[in-house]
Design a protein around this motif. Structure first.
Motif, PDB file in Angstrom:
ATOM      1  N   TYR A 216       0.940  -1.204  -0.078  1.00 50.31           N
ATOM      2  CA  TYR A 216       0.035   0.052   0.072  1.00 50.31           C
ATOM      3  C   TYR A 216       0.728   1.230  -0.075  1.00 50.31           C
ATOM      4  O   TYR A 216       0.501   2.171  -0.805  1.00 50.31           O
ATOM      5  CB  TYR A 216      -0.839   0.051   1.260  1.00 50.31           C
ATOM      6  CG  TYR A 216      -1.923   1.348   1.343  1.00 50.31           C
ATOM      7  CD1 TYR A 216      -2.974   1.377   0.486  1.00 50.31           C
ATOM      8  CD2 TYR A 216      -1.526   2.309   2.069  1.00 50.31           C
ATOM      9  CE1 TYR A 216      -3.929   2.593   0.537  1.00 50.31           C
ATOM     10  CE2 TYR A 216      -2.236   3.464   2.040  1.00 50.31           C
ATOM     11  CZ  TYR A 216      -3.549   3.342   1.339  1.00 50.31           C
ATOM     12  OH  TYR A 216      -4.238   4.476   1.359  1.00 50.31           O
ATOM     13  N   VAL A 217       1.865   1.388   0.858  1.00 52.85           N
ATOM     14  CA  VAL A 217       2.720   2.477   0.799  1.00 52.85           C
ATOM     15  C   VAL A 217       3.657   2.658  -0.299  1.00 52.85           C
ATOM     16  O   VAL A 217       4.378   3.654  -0.351  1.00 52.85           O
ATOM     17  CB  VAL A 217       3.272   2.633   2.366  1.00 52.85           C
ATOM     18  CG1 VAL A 217       2.531   2.733   3.342  1.00 52.85           C
ATOM     19  CG2 VAL A 217       4.321   1.488   2.505  1.00 52.85           C
ATOM     20  N   ARG A 218       3.898   1.588  -0.837  1.00 51.84           N
ATOM     21  CA  ARG A 218       5.163   1.622  -1.852  1.00 51.84           C
ATOM     22  C   ARG A 218       4.491   1.753  -3.329  1.00 51.84           C
ATOM     23  O   ARG A 218       4.998   2.377  -4.319  1.00 51.84           O
ATOM     24  CB  ARG A 218       5.919   0.289  -1.686  1.00 51.84           C
ATOM     25  CG  ARG A 218       6.862   0.543  -0.635  1.00 51.84           C
ATOM     26  CD  ARG A 218       7.881  -0.439  -0.422  1.00 51.84           C
ATOM     27  NE  ARG A 218       8.678  -0.359  -1.754  1.00 51.84           N
ATOM     28  CZ  ARG A 218       9.564  -1.315  -1.842  1.00 51.84           C
ATOM     29  NH1 ARG A 218       9.914  -2.429  -1.289  1.00 51.84           N
ATOM     30  NH2 ARG A 218      10.646  -0.950  -3.176  1.00 51.84           N
ATOM     31  N   ASN A 225      -1.518  10.765 -10.019  1.00 50.91           N
ATOM     32  CA  ASN A 225      -0.307  11.706  -9.326  1.00 50.91           C
ATOM     33  C   ASN A 225       1.290  10.758  -8.981  1.00 50.91           C
ATOM     34  O   ASN A 225       1.762  11.363  -8.573  1.00 50.91           O
ATOM     35  CB  ASN A 225      -0.707  12.430  -8.207  1.00 50.91           C
ATOM     36  CG  ASN A 225      -1.368  13.581  -8.566  1.00 50.91           C
ATOM     37  OD1 ASN A 225      -1.573  14.183  -9.718  1.00 50.91           O
ATOM     38  ND2 ASN A 225      -2.185  14.054  -7.528  1.00 50.91           N
ATOM     39  N   ALA A 226       0.954   9.691  -9.144  1.00 52.33           N
ATOM     40  CA  ALA A 226       2.212   8.577  -9.267  1.00 52.33           C
ATOM     41  C   ALA A 226       2.875   9.073  -8.012  1.00 52.33           C
ATOM     42  O   ALA A 226       2.370   8.671  -6.914  1.00 52.33           O
ATOM     43  CB  ALA A 226       3.238   8.906 -10.576  1.00 52.33           C
ATOM     44  N   ASP A 227       4.147   9.409  -8.003  1.00 44.54           N
ATOM     45  CA  ASP A 227       4.927   9.434  -6.665  1.00 44.54           C
ATOM     46  C   ASP A 227       4.314  10.536  -5.594  1.00 44.54           C
ATOM     47  O   ASP A 227       4.427  10.159  -4.586  1.00 44.54           O
ATOM     48  CB  ASP A 227       6.370   9.754  -7.067  1.00 44.54           C
ATOM     49  CG  ASP A 227       7.288   9.655  -6.035  1.00 44.54           C
ATOM     50  OD1 ASP A 227       7.228   8.815  -5.185  1.00 44.54           O
ATOM     51  OD2 ASP A 227       8.019  10.632  -5.531  1.00 44.54           O
ATOM     52  N   LEU A 228       3.724  11.625  -6.223  1.00 46.71           N
ATOM     53  CA  LEU A 228       3.021  12.530  -5.403  1.00 46.71           C
ATOM     54  C   LEU A 228       1.938  12.029  -4.823  1.00 46.71           C
ATOM     55  O   LEU A 228       1.612  12.220  -3.616  1.00 46.71           O
ATOM     56  CB  LEU A 228       2.615  13.595  -6.123  1.00 46.71           C
ATOM     57  CG  LEU A 228       3.914  14.337  -6.725  1.00 46.71           C
ATOM     58  CD1 LEU A 228       3.639  15.621  -7.524  1.00 46.71           C
ATOM     59  CD2 LEU A 228       5.132  14.919  -5.699  1.00 46.71           C
ATOM     60  N   GLY A 229       1.157  11.218  -5.510  1.00 48.44           N
ATOM     61  CA  GLY A 229      -0.024  10.436  -4.840  1.00 48.44           C
ATOM     62  C   GLY A 229       0.426   9.447  -3.859  1.00 48.44           C
ATOM     63  O   GLY A 229      -0.055   9.229  -2.739  1.00 48.44           O
ATOM     64  N   ARG A 230       1.558   8.586  -3.948  1.00 45.43           N
ATOM     65  CA  ARG A 230       2.329   7.892  -3.022  1.00 45.43           C
ATOM     66  C   ARG A 230       2.419   8.602  -1.662  1.00 45.43           C
ATOM     67  O   ARG A 230       2.185   8.093  -0.629  1.00 45.43           O
ATOM     68  CB  ARG A 230       3.464   7.152  -3.787  1.00 45.43           C
ATOM     69  CG  ARG A 230       4.022   6.186  -2.549  1.00 45.43           C
ATOM     70  CD  ARG A 230       4.945   5.122  -3.208  1.00 45.43           C
ATOM     71  NE  ARG A 230       6.196   6.006  -3.769  1.00 45.43           N
ATOM     72  CZ  ARG A 230       7.236   5.425  -4.172  1.00 45.43           C
ATOM     73  NH1 ARG A 230       7.350   4.275  -4.210  1.00 45.43           N
ATOM     74  NH2 ARG A 230       8.058   6.170  -4.751  1.00 45.43           N
ATOM     75  N   MET A 231       2.971   9.729  -1.703  1.00 50.15           N
ATOM     76  CA  MET A 231       3.416  10.525  -0.685  1.00 50.15           C
ATOM     77  C   MET A 231       2.294  10.877   0.067  1.00 50.15           C
ATOM     78  O   MET A 231       2.005  10.794   1.248  1.00 50.15           O
ATOM     79  CB  MET A 231       3.952  11.779  -1.045  1.00 50.15           C
ATOM     80  CG  MET A 231       5.490  11.739  -1.453  1.00 50.15           C
ATOM     81  SD  MET A 231       6.405  12.955  -1.609  1.00 50.15           S
ATOM     82  CE  MET A 231       5.663  14.008  -2.717  1.00 50.15           C
ATOM     83  N   ARG A 232       1.061  10.996  -0.562  1.00 50.61           N
ATOM     84  CA  ARG A 232      -0.365  11.403   0.369  1.00 50.61           C
ATOM     85  C   ARG A 232      -0.963  10.082   1.011  1.00 50.61           C
ATOM     86  O   ARG A 232      -1.221  10.201   2.036  1.00 50.61           O
ATOM     87  CB  ARG A 232      -1.316  11.935  -0.885  1.00 50.61           C
ATOM     88  CG  ARG A 232      -0.938  13.014  -1.277  1.00 50.61           C
ATOM     89  CD  ARG A 232      -1.437  14.252  -0.324  1.00 50.61           C
ATOM     90  NE  ARG A 232      -2.806  14.236  -0.163  1.00 50.61           N
ATOM     91  CZ  ARG A 232      -3.666  14.953  -0.933  1.00 50.61           C
ATOM     92  NH1 ARG A 232      -3.037  15.771  -1.941  1.00 50.61           N
ATOM     93  NH2 ARG A 232      -4.801  15.025  -0.807  1.00 50.61           N
ATOM     94  N   ARG A 233      -0.582   8.860   0.297  1.00 50.26           N
ATOM     95  CA  ARG A 233      -1.088   7.673   0.837  1.00 50.26           C
ATOM     96  C   ARG A 233      -0.228   7.291   2.049  1.00 50.26           C
ATOM     97  O   ARG A 233      -0.562   6.730   3.241  1.00 50.26           O
ATOM     98  CB  ARG A 233      -1.020   6.658  -0.235  1.00 50.26           C
ATOM     99  CG  ARG A 233      -2.278   6.727  -1.116  1.00 50.26           C
ATOM    100  CD  ARG A 233      -2.340   5.510  -1.992  1.00 50.26           C
ATOM    101  NE  ARG A 233      -1.176   5.132  -2.589  1.00 50.26           N
ATOM    102  CZ  ARG A 233      -0.913   5.618  -3.947  1.00 50.26           C
ATOM    103  NH1 ARG A 233      -1.614   6.588  -4.271  1.00 50.26           N
ATOM    104  NH2 ARG A 233       0.252   5.191  -4.499  1.00 50.26           N
ATOM    105  N   GLN A 234       1.027   7.621   1.879  1.00 48.98           N
ATOM    106  CA  GLN A 234       1.908   7.369   3.141  1.00 48.98           C
ATOM    107  C   GLN A 234       1.671   8.421   4.290  1.00 48.98           C
ATOM    108  O   GLN A 234       1.627   7.731   5.402  1.00 48.98           O
ATOM    109  CB  GLN A 234       3.551   7.578   2.567  1.00 48.98           C
ATOM    110  CG  GLN A 234       3.891   6.688   1.739  1.00 48.98           C
ATOM    111  CD  GLN A 234       5.560   7.124   1.239  1.00 48.98           C
ATOM    112  OE1 GLN A 234       5.770   8.099   1.147  1.00 48.98           O
ATOM    113  NE2 GLN A 234       6.239   6.262   0.668  1.00 48.98           N
TER     114      GLN A 234
END
Length: 401
Positions: A216-218, A225-234
């Motif tokens: 989920y976090v990776r 939003n790719a990497d930026l979306g991942r930062m939000r999920r983190q």
């Protein structure tokens, strides 16, 4: 193409130390024996090789601010960590510049995307290996080549801000921390079906453990939003994890807390020499409330189509306003400087709600990495319900309750 970063990062720096402080606060011999065990687990890496004067002064109490570099690392050698077929020491997956005010009553963090293109200074690793300077390289290469020491030096070159400490947290122990507290409940708006990386998570509210939590976090392929979306999920996940760690469900169960702290201590690399040093850091920040912590992503935009760095991000000149705020120990919302930076700050949402998502700010265009992303100055409270819903969906989050 803009986003905020983890509001949960506050706990990576603060709750990490607070948890250990709780465990070390007793007077029983078993408690102190366990304290020694945590201390042996802790990876006390080398000191920051400063490019700038001003950090590491002796008067690091409430008379001056603290700047702490927080890194989430994507090393993939742990069992089950290689979700994308890569191996070996990866780069810094997440980078947060945490500024703690001199009065120790507030803090804010600035996130730097791993795909940002920057200049890297010369540095020397803990084992004496020299890493040459380089122009126009990805942000996370500094960690891959020289670990947190080189990343800290690169951060000072970019920002002009001297940093006092760094704390790096790796994914190998992340799985163990999640499992130690019985998993973390998250809301997934749409099923994640990433065949390329073998990540499949159903839509709905789920209690994630082990590999699912790591996936989920990776994962960064499931949202526009790719990497930026991942930062939000983190941000969302770590906020929820930290809330569970500090809940009665964990703090009143010594075995669960001890297991979490043991996994955590094995996962930290820091220039702070001991668990007691982390505890002292926590004590300095004990008055900071969640509502007193804000997070932004450094102003950035994609390189235009045809540029050699297409697919990566460039850090915009507006970021200088953020670095100057840190140097001046000024808040993000400062009446002396009414023009905000292009990255709008946010405060954490209620992580106790299964459907909670970080309070959205304007995230700009969700176009691909090669597009020019127009700056967004829209604060969360100025967004319509429809805009908030779209912002959440673009970043793989459930709509705010």
């Amino acid at each position: 193409m803009r986003s905020k970063t983890w509001s949960g990062t506050r706990t990576v720096a603060v709750t990490v130390a607070v948890t250990m402080l709780i465990l070390a606060a007793g007077t029983g011999i078993a408690t102190w024996a366990f304290y020694g065990h945590l201390n042996r687990n802790l990876d006390t890496s080398g000191d920051i090789q400063h490019l700038l004067d001003g950090a590491d002064d002796n008067d690091d109490g409430p008379r001056r601010p603290l700047n702490i570099l927080i890194l989430g690392t994507d090393g993939r050698d742990c069992k089950g960590c290689s979700i994308d077929g890569e191996s070996g020491a990866g780069g810094s997956d997440s980078t947060i510049l945490l500024h703690v005010a001199a009065d120790r009553k507030s803090a804010y963090g600035v996130s730097i995307p791993r795909d940002a293109i920057v200049d890297r200074p010369e540095c020397t690793t803990e084992d004496g290996k020299k890493i040459d300077e380089a122009k126009d390289v990805m942000w996370n290469q500094a960690y891959a080549l020289g670990g947190p020491i080189c990343t800290a030096r690169q951060t000072e070159l970019l920002t002009g801000v001297p940093f006092d400490h760094y704390i790096a947290l790796d994914f190998a122990g992340f799985r163990g921390m999640v499992d130690a507290v019985g998993g973390v409940t998250v809301c997934i708006p749409e099923a994640i079906d990433d065949k390329e990386h073998n990540i499949f998570l159903p839509a709905g509210t789920h209690n994630l453990r082990g590999k699912q939590a790591l996936d989920y976090v990776r994962n960064r392929s499931s949202t526009p939003n790719a990497d930026l979306g991942r930062m939000r999920r983190q941000q969302y996940f770590l906020t929820t994890l930290s809330t569970k760690v500090l809940s009665a469900d964990t703090l009143t169960r010594p075995r669960r807390l001890a297991k979490f702290a043991a996994e955590l201590s094995k996962s930290i690399s820091t220039d702070i020499g001991s668990v007691s040093g982390l505890a002292e850091l926590a004590a300095q920040m004990r008055e900071i409330k969640p509502t007193g912590v804000e997070f932004v992503t450094v102003p950035n935009a994609g390189f235009p189509t045809g540029d050699p760095n297409w697919g990566r991000l460039r850090i915009l000149p507006e970021s200088d306003q953020l670095w100057q705020r840190m140097l001046d120990d000024r808040p993000l919302h400062d009446p002396r400087d009414p023009a905000p930076s292009s990255a709008s700050p946010t405060t954490p949402a209620n992580p106790g709600s299964a459907s909670a998502a970080p309070g959205p700010t304007g995230s700009g265009s969700s176009a691909g990495p090669g597009s020019e992303a127009a700056p967004s100055d829209v604060p969360a409270d100025a967004m319509s319900p429809e805009e908030k819903d779209k912002d959440a969906a673009d970043n793989g989050l459930c709509a705010p309750a």
